[in-house]
Every structure is written in structure tokens, then in C-alpha cells.
Design a protein around this motif. Sequence first.
Motif, short mmCIF file in Angstrom:
data_model
loop_
_atom_site.label_atom_id
_atom_site.label_comp_id
_atom_site.label_asym_id
_atom_site.label_seq_id
_atom_site.Cartn_x
_atom_site.Cartn_y
_atom_site.Cartn_z
N THR A 95 0.83 -1.21 0.00
CA THR A 95 0.00 0.00 0.00
C THR A 95 0.86 1.25 0.00
O THR A 95 0.63 2.19 -0.77
N VAL A 96 1.86 1.27 0.87
CA VAL A 96 2.74 2.44 0.96
C VAL A 96 3.52 2.62 -0.34
O VAL A 96 3.69 3.75 -0.82
N ALA A 97 3.96 1.52 -0.93
CA ALA A 97 4.73 1.61 -2.17
C ALA A 97 3.89 2.17 -3.31
O ALA A 97 4.36 2.99 -4.11
N VAL A 98 2.63 1.75 -3.40
CA VAL A 98 1.77 2.17 -4.50
C VAL A 98 1.19 3.57 -4.27
O VAL A 98 1.16 4.40 -5.19
N LEU A 99 0.73 3.83 -3.05
CA LEU A 99 0.06 5.10 -2.78
C LEU A 99 1.00 6.19 -2.27
O LEU A 99 0.60 7.34 -2.16
N GLY A 100 2.23 5.81 -1.92
CA GLY A 100 3.19 6.80 -1.48
C GLY A 100 3.11 7.14 -0.01
O GLY A 100 3.80 8.05 0.46
N GLY A 101 2.29 6.42 0.73
CA GLY A 101 2.15 6.67 2.16
C GLY A 101 0.88 5.99 2.66
O GLY A 101 0.18 5.31 1.90
N LEU A 102 0.60 6.18 3.94
CA LEU A 102 -0.62 5.63 4.52
C LEU A 102 -1.05 6.50 5.69
O LEU A 102 -0.29 6.68 6.64
N ASP A 103 -2.24 7.07 5.59
CA ASP A 103 -2.76 7.96 6.62
C ASP A 103 -3.97 7.40 7.35
O ASP A 103 -4.25 7.77 8.49
N VAL A 104 -4.74 6.53 6.68
CA VAL A 104 -5.98 6.01 7.26
C VAL A 104 -6.01 4.50 7.06
O VAL A 104 -5.87 4.00 5.94
N LEU A 105 -6.17 3.77 8.16
CA LEU A 105 -6.31 2.31 8.12
C LEU A 105 -7.70 1.96 8.64
O LEU A 105 -8.04 2.30 9.78
N VAL A 106 -8.49 1.29 7.81
CA VAL A 106 -9.82 0.85 8.23
C VAL A 106 -9.81 -0.67 8.30
O VAL A 106 -9.73 -1.36 7.28
N ASN A 107 -9.87 -1.19 9.52
CA ASN A 107 -9.91 -2.64 9.74
C ASN A 107 -11.36 -3.10 9.72
O ASN A 107 -12.08 -3.00 10.72
N ASN A 108 -11.78 -3.59 8.57
CA ASN A 108 -13.18 -3.94 8.36
C ASN A 108 -13.40 -5.43 8.07
O ASN A 108 -14.47 -5.95 8.32
N ALA A 109 -12.39 -6.12 7.57
CA ALA A 109 -12.58 -7.49 7.09
C ALA A 109 -13.07 -8.42 8.20
O ALA A 109 -12.66 -8.31 9.36
N GLY A 110 -13.95 -9.32 7.83
CA GLY A 110 -14.45 -10.29 8.79
C GLY A 110 -15.44 -11.24 8.16
O GLY A 110 -15.80 -11.10 6.99
N PHE A 111 -15.87 -12.21 8.93
CA PHE A 111 -16.90 -13.14 8.48
C PHE A 111 -17.55 -13.75 9.71
O PHE A 111 -17.07 -13.59 10.83
#
Length: 256
Positions: A73-89
Motif C-alpha cells: 500500500t505504501v509503495a503504490v500510494l506513497g504513504g498511509l494515513d488512514v487504516l480501516v480494519n473492516n474485514a471479517g466473516f
Amino acid sequence: MTTSVEQRAALVTGGTGGIGLAIARRLQGDGLRVAVLDLDRPVGREIATEHDLTFIGADLAKREDCRRAVDETVAVLGGLDVLVNNAGFQHIAPLADFPEDTWDTMLRVMLTAPFLLSKYAWPHLTRSGQGRIINISSIHGHVASPFKSGYVSAKHGLIGLTRASALEAGEQGLTVNAICPGYVRTPLVTGQMADQARTRGLSIEEVEQKVMLEGAAIKRLLDPGDIAALTSYVASPAAWGMTGAVLDLDLGWTAR
């Protein structure tokens, strides 16, 4: 130095369907560059491409995939400011019959992965001075239902992780909050309603009102866009003073 909203980047796990896709598209509409993480399947890549989202294929049950997901993510977008932990089942079964491997996977995906992603993303999230971690918990992070031991355990734990992380992150301008939705009209929930209708001999409408919404003050299922709207605010610079909060969007379900 802080970055502008237009330059901010977000990673949304479970981001190719349901609540996750709604959140990703809302953040994208807010001007963020957005990556969506999901199992590496053609349908996920197609959905991401359709909505001009960056796709990150990963299995959150694997520690190495969590680290790689942040790095990509950082490599493609150039950084990371917001992480949304949503995955589940969800898996519904009596405790005595609950499959042990399913239990392990649920806790890895819904509790261990948010911990690992937050840990690996921490240096990037604290860099801009307006980083955000948003954990999508549930009303089952507060209260329990029978036959959902794995799901309830993970969602309770996610609230604890949210609060502890918020206390550590405050001085670095990073906020950590949890959103706890009630029942949302997603393919998962509509499938559950169909199953309930067959087993109880009720119509879908009767299941919605008499079973799914029995304990709610507002007798209406939430829409994924409702959770996305709240996430949008929590992710925004305007929410700088909100951290360690557990935000209930539950139709009054837990007010009793």
C-alpha cells in the motif's frame, strides 16, 4: 508538517464488497487515494478496477500477508494515513460444535490482523500528524448472541485493542476509534434472513422485523452507506479530538 486531505491515502480491508466497498468509495469521494484489501481473487480485482481503487490481494489470517499488505500500500500510494480494519466473516454454531480451525481463523482475521496491520502501519500513520485507525466492530462488541462465540469474542477484543491503541497514539496525532454497527443490509445479512425465513416458516419481511430488528428502537436495517458516512467523519481532520471512542450506530439496539 501535515499533508492535505487530497494527498492522504487509505487502506480498507474487506474492501471489495458490502460495508468495506461503501467505505472505500466514500473515502475516495472525500479525495483520498484508496487501496482495498481482500483475498486475491479475480472478482475482487475486477471490482477494484471498476471503481478505480488500488487492489491489494492478501490473506489476513497470515502474518506475512499483513506486513506485505502495508508495504504494498505504501509503495503504490506513497504513504498511509488512514487504516480501516473492516474485514471479517461469521460462522454460526453452538460452542460445543464450533470448528476449532474456524475459531482460529476468525480470531486471526478479525483481531490479530487489525493488531498486526496497526503495528506495521504505525510509523506511516504517525508521520503526517493526522493519522487514523478505524476499527469496524459491531453491536456484538458490546453484547452477545448465542451460537456466535468466535465472532463475539473477536469483536469484543477489537474494542479493547481500540482503547489501548488510542492511549498510546495520542501524542503522535494518531487517533484510534471503533464503529459498532447494528444489522446492515449486506449480502451476508440478507442470506441469513433467507435462512431464517426457511427454518421459521416466515416471510423475509417478517424475519427482518420480528427477528433481526426485534431489539432495535428503529425498525429498519442500516445501509452500508450509513457506516461509510460515519467513517468519513472519523477519518476527517475535523475528528482530530476523537480517540478511544466506541461509536454505536445500532438503531438503539444496545440502549436497553
